[in-house]
Design an enzyme around this catalytic site. Sequence first.
Site, PDB file in Angstrom:
ATOM      1  N   GLU A 222      -0.813 -26.488  41.314  1.00  0.00           N
ATOM      2  CA  GLU A 222       0.514 -27.253  41.625  1.00  0.00           C
ATOM      3  C   GLU A 222      -0.188 -28.527  42.334  1.00  0.00           C
ATOM      4  O   GLU A 222       0.665 -28.932  43.335  1.00  0.00           O
ATOM      5  CB  GLU A 222       1.472 -26.711  42.241  1.00  0.00           C
ATOM      6  CG  GLU A 222       2.508 -25.890  41.322  1.00  0.00           C
ATOM      7  CD  GLU A 222       3.971 -25.813  41.468  1.00  0.00           C
ATOM      8  OE1 GLU A 222       4.698 -26.702  40.907  1.00  0.00           O
ATOM      9  OE2 GLU A 222       4.189 -24.877  42.138  1.00  0.00           O
TER      10      GLU A 222
ATOM     11  N   TYR B  14      -2.857 -21.107  37.617  1.00  0.00           N
ATOM     12  CA  TYR B  14      -1.706 -21.416  37.651  1.00  0.00           C
ATOM     13  C   TYR B  14      -0.930 -20.771  36.782  1.00  0.00           C
ATOM     14  O   TYR B  14      -0.506 -21.407  35.566  1.00  0.00           O
ATOM     15  CB  TYR B  14      -0.972 -22.885  38.181  1.00  0.00           C
ATOM     16  CG  TYR B  14       0.404 -23.051  38.517  1.00  0.00           C
ATOM     17  CD1 TYR B  14       1.063 -22.228  39.090  1.00  0.00           C
ATOM     18  CD2 TYR B  14       1.011 -24.205  37.891  1.00  0.00           C
ATOM     19  CE1 TYR B  14       2.584 -22.366  39.254  1.00  0.00           C
ATOM     20  CE2 TYR B  14       2.207 -24.462  38.041  1.00  0.00           C
ATOM     21  CZ  TYR B  14       2.958 -23.745  38.882  1.00  0.00           C
ATOM     22  OH  TYR B  14       4.387 -23.834  38.889  1.00  0.00           O
TER      23      TYR B  14
ATOM     24  N   ASP C 255      -1.618 -18.712  41.711  1.00  0.00           N
ATOM     25  CA  ASP C 255      -0.314 -18.338  41.665  1.00  0.00           C
ATOM     26  C   ASP C 255      -0.263 -17.643  40.313  1.00  0.00           C
ATOM     27  O   ASP C 255      -0.060 -18.268  39.207  1.00  0.00           O
ATOM     28  CB  ASP C 255       0.677 -19.610  41.674  1.00  0.00           C
ATOM     29  CG  ASP C 255       2.126 -19.191  41.637  1.00  0.00           C
ATOM     30  OD1 ASP C 255       2.349 -18.008  41.527  1.00  0.00           O
ATOM     31  OD2 ASP C 255       2.871 -20.258  41.667  1.00  0.00           O
TER      32      ASP C 255
ATOM     33  N   ASN D 175       2.466 -15.921  39.488  1.00  0.00           N
ATOM     34  CA  ASN D 175       4.060 -16.119  39.354  1.00  0.00           C
ATOM     35  C   ASN D 175       4.557 -14.840  38.935  1.00  0.00           C
ATOM     36  O   ASN D 175       5.433 -14.445  38.081  1.00  0.00           O
ATOM     37  CB  ASN D 175       4.217 -17.105  38.322  1.00  0.00           C
ATOM     38  CG  ASN D 175       4.749 -18.392  38.746  1.00  0.00           C
ATOM     39  OD1 ASN D 175       5.670 -18.365  39.561  1.00  0.00           O
ATOM     40  ND2 ASN D 175       4.315 -19.446  38.228  1.00  0.00           N
TER      41      ASN D 175
ATOM     42  N   ASP E  31       5.895 -24.209  49.925  1.00  0.00           N
ATOM     43  CA  ASP E  31       6.680 -23.184  49.818  1.00  0.00           C
ATOM     44  C   ASP E  31       5.961 -21.831  49.750  1.00  0.00           C
ATOM     45  O   ASP E  31       6.387 -20.632  49.786  1.00  0.00           O
ATOM     46  CB  ASP E  31       7.737 -23.208  48.937  1.00  0.00           C
ATOM     47  CG  ASP E  31       7.281 -23.374  47.471  1.00  0.00           C
ATOM     48  OD1 ASP E  31       6.055 -23.932  47.489  1.00  0.00           O
ATOM     49  OD2 ASP E  31       8.139 -23.573  46.556  1.00  0.00           O
TER      50      ASP E  31
END
Length: 255
Positions: A35, A104, A143, A145, A240
Amino acid sequence: MKMVSWNVNGLRACVNKGFSDYFMQADADIFCVQETKLQEGQIDLNYEGYFPYWNYAEKKGYSGTAVFTKQQPISVRYGIEEDSEPEGRILTLTFETFYFITVYTPNAKRDLSRLPYRLEWEDRFRAYLNQLDAVKPVIVCGDLNVAHQEIDIKNAKANKGNSGFTEEERSKMTELLQSGFIDTFRHFYPDREDAYSWWSNMPKVRERNVGWRIDYFLASSRLAPYLTDAGIDAHVLGSDHCPVILELDFSKTVQ
């Protein structure tokens, strides 16, 4: 060998929140980010001793990945089937003894409208990793997810069926691991609770450690003898998400 992965949720913003200080302190052999949310020319970020590789999304301010590596790879690929990827989600670096991938994974979205695409993408990604793994070992980070097991999320019961914790997404992670990969953090810490890598931006959530573990280092099962530790730098702010770490010793003699 030390490897670090961090979803920075906007690299330009993260640089203003101490990214470079952490980067230098980590002194990783390979450091990758997800990101990045930028296009070529929007940031001047070069670190002495590192070769940088970027995969930008076509959509401005969206997705994007990057890798900084001390050792120059033999080759770099930007995508799965093609050597391009419109959302900038994947980079594959070929080294002499292993493939290194940062990724990602697409989000299913809160309303699960992108879940069908996500599941189809998971199948293609798993096939790609297995294809590489047939040639030489693979290390995958990023990530992903998904919180794989209930231990990987603070409020499992309340989140069942939510994006990132659907049965479908969790099953795809299980399929990937069963195809010949190790979740390296659980390899070392199978029962560790309250170990998370992402927290909502809602007030007090991170302070109370109400999080999800959705950032991973996976490795081909045959690399298990070379793994020495895995970690989560939950104290590091700036995004985050927090950085996750993998350490290996390729000098070991495996019987």
